[in-house]
Design a protein around this motif. Sequence first.
Motif, PDB file in Angstrom:
ATOM      1  N   ASP A 259       0.823  -1.201   0.000  1.00  0.00           N
ATOM      2  CA  ASP A 259       0.000   0.000   0.000  1.00  0.00           C
ATOM      3  C   ASP A 259       0.862   1.258   0.000  1.00  0.00           C
ATOM      4  OD1 ASP A 259      -2.114  -1.689   0.048  1.00  0.00           O
ATOM      5  OD2 ASP A 259      -2.742  -1.252   2.105  1.00  0.00           O
ATOM      6  N   LEU A 260       1.925   1.229   0.779  1.00  0.00           N
ATOM      7  CA  LEU A 260       2.789   2.406   0.843  1.00  0.00           C
ATOM      8  C   LEU A 260       3.471   2.646  -0.508  1.00  0.00           C
ATOM      9  CD1 LEU A 260       3.451   4.375   3.116  1.00  0.00           C
ATOM     10  CD2 LEU A 260       5.540   3.098   3.548  1.00  0.00           C
TER      11      LEU A 260
ATOM     12  N   GLY B 191       4.481   5.920  -4.474  1.00  0.00           N
ATOM     13  CA  GLY B 191       5.036   5.852  -5.822  1.00  0.00           C
ATOM     14  C   GLY B 191       4.307   6.780  -6.779  1.00  0.00           C
ATOM     15  N   HIS B 192       2.994   6.747  -6.729  1.00  0.00           N
ATOM     16  CA  HIS B 192       2.201   7.605  -7.602  1.00  0.00           C
ATOM     17  C   HIS B 192       2.332   9.072  -7.202  1.00  0.00           C
ATOM     18  CE1 HIS B 192      -1.217   8.909 -10.071  1.00  0.00           C
ATOM     19  NE2 HIS B 192      -1.624   9.580  -9.010  1.00  0.00           N
TER      20      HIS B 192
ATOM     21  N   LEU C 177      -9.140   7.716 -11.899  1.00  0.00           N
ATOM     22  CA  LEU C 177      -9.155   8.012 -13.329  1.00  0.00           C
ATOM     23  C   LEU C 177      -8.997   9.502 -13.578  1.00  0.00           C
ATOM     24  CD1 LEU C 177     -11.964   5.581 -14.572  1.00  0.00           C
ATOM     25  CD2 LEU C 177      -9.525   5.450 -15.087  1.00  0.00           C
ATOM     26  N   ASP C 178      -9.646  10.331 -12.750  1.00  0.00           N
ATOM     27  CA  ASP C 178      -9.467  11.781 -12.878  1.00  0.00           C
ATOM     28  C   ASP C 178      -8.010  12.172 -12.656  1.00  0.00           C
ATOM     29  OD1 ASP C 178     -12.132  12.154 -13.433  1.00  0.00           O
ATOM     30  OD2 ASP C 178     -12.682  12.547 -11.342  1.00  0.00           O
ATOM     31  N   GLY C 179      -7.409  11.603 -11.591  1.00  0.00           N
ATOM     32  CA  GLY C 179      -6.019  11.932 -11.301  1.00  0.00           C
ATOM     33  C   GLY C 179      -5.073  11.445 -12.384  1.00  0.00           C
TER      34      GLY C 179
ATOM     35  N   ALA D  57      -0.628   4.466 -14.021  1.00  0.00           N
ATOM     36  CA  ALA D  57      -0.178   5.838 -14.264  1.00  0.00           C
ATOM     37  C   ALA D  57       1.246   6.045 -13.782  1.00  0.00           C
ATOM     38  CB  ALA D  57      -1.124   6.815 -13.578  1.00  0.00           C
ATOM     39  N   THR D  58       1.553   5.509 -12.617  1.00  0.00           N
ATOM     40  CA  THR D  58       2.918   5.653 -12.085  1.00  0.00           C
ATOM     41  C   THR D  58       3.941   5.004 -13.000  1.00  0.00           C
ATOM     42  OG1 THR D  58       2.066   5.687  -9.821  1.00  0.00           O
ATOM     43  CG2 THR D  58       4.399   5.155 -10.102  1.00  0.00           C
ATOM     44  N   ASN D  59       3.653   3.812 -13.474  1.00  0.00           N
ATOM     45  CA  ASN D  59       4.614   3.103 -14.315  1.00  0.00           C
ATOM     46  C   ASN D  59       4.755   3.731 -15.696  1.00  0.00           C
ATOM     47  OD1 ASN D  59       5.167   1.377 -12.287  1.00  0.00           O
ATOM     48  ND2 ASN D  59       4.082  -0.372 -13.128  1.00  0.00           N
TER      49      ASN D  59
END
Length: 396
Positions: free
Chosen positions: A192-193, A198-199, A256-258, A295-297
């Motif tokens: 979770d962390l 990460g994002h 999805l917005d973010g 999104a992060t990746n």
Amino acid sequence: MQPRIPRAPVIAAIIVALTSVSLAGLLLPALWDEAFGRRDPGRAVLGLAAAAGVCALYGRLLWLNLTRRTGPAHRLGLAAITAVSWALPALLGVDTGWGNALLVPAGLIAVVLPARQAVAVAAAGTIAGAGYGLVLGMRPLAVLYQLVAFPMVTFSGFITVWLFHVVQELREARAELARSAVGEERLRFARDLHDVLGHSLQAVALRAEVAERFADRDPERVRKELAEIQTMAREAVRDVREVVRGHRATSLRTELDGMSAVLRAAGIACERPDLPTDLPARVHEPLGWVVREAATNILRHSSATWCSVRVDALDAEPDAEPDAEPDTAPDAARVRLEIVNDGASRRAGPAAGTGTSGSGLAGLAERLAAAGGEFTAAAAGDGTFRLVAALPAGET
């Protein structure tokens, strides 16, 4: 209030003590008669020495077997106890109660010997003890008691040691389950962390890069980006606190917005899709984590120029999705999330596109599997990278 269970050595000591009391109950009446009935010091000393030696050796063998320190020499100890116990009635007579000594070795047979040998020895001991008692002149009722009591004492000894070992194994299994639960909670917290920070940190870094590029030519844009960085940092702190508390809920719509906002800020074309109106509430959190990690990746591991996101609620009929691939045709109502980007061919290695390795995607696979869903992430032959997550629409 639940009583505190003593440690294994304490329980073993209690079992040995209780067994010694039981042996004393078999031999003390005969010793009492020798000391105060016959008033023969020689016979009394002989009986006391034999009884004390038998009880001491019996307790020693029982203790070693309870603590799993068995050895071949224990059979010699059992043979010695049998020889002394069966010699006492012959030397001192059965009329004063020494016939009870024939039962003494029975409790150790199934403790010292393997199960199959113990059954054979116990059966032989029962028959031999009864015949030996008749030869010594024991009364028929005492011989009948010998026939019944000998196998029962043998079984009692086996059950005592077996239950002790079972309790110890259950205690060890309980401790192992506790350690496993702690380990799983640590993995959950780390996952979770990773997903949260990460994002958030990637988004903060991206906004900072944008602000740096416009530092000299567009102060207004810089102020806007700095304000966004402050907002993201505060949200990251809040998310970490909620992860620590263990009750953070992720919304698919919010993620999805973010995602669309942060990818557009990075120059990646991405439109937020419309969600089905009847989307079950139970799928929001697992699919929200998928969107966040994707999104992060994309930001970290690819040079994508566009990203397409699609969310579908599939019906239970196989023909409800005509354009579905044969291996993905639904056989039950479910929700399917598909994220595609064109960054797979722009970076070599397994992390291209949205990535195919690492703790992030491994955590997603665990989340989806726990929720009864499926998760795949792989590069396609046309230079795109496709991530697909599917969850049952109903309860699993």
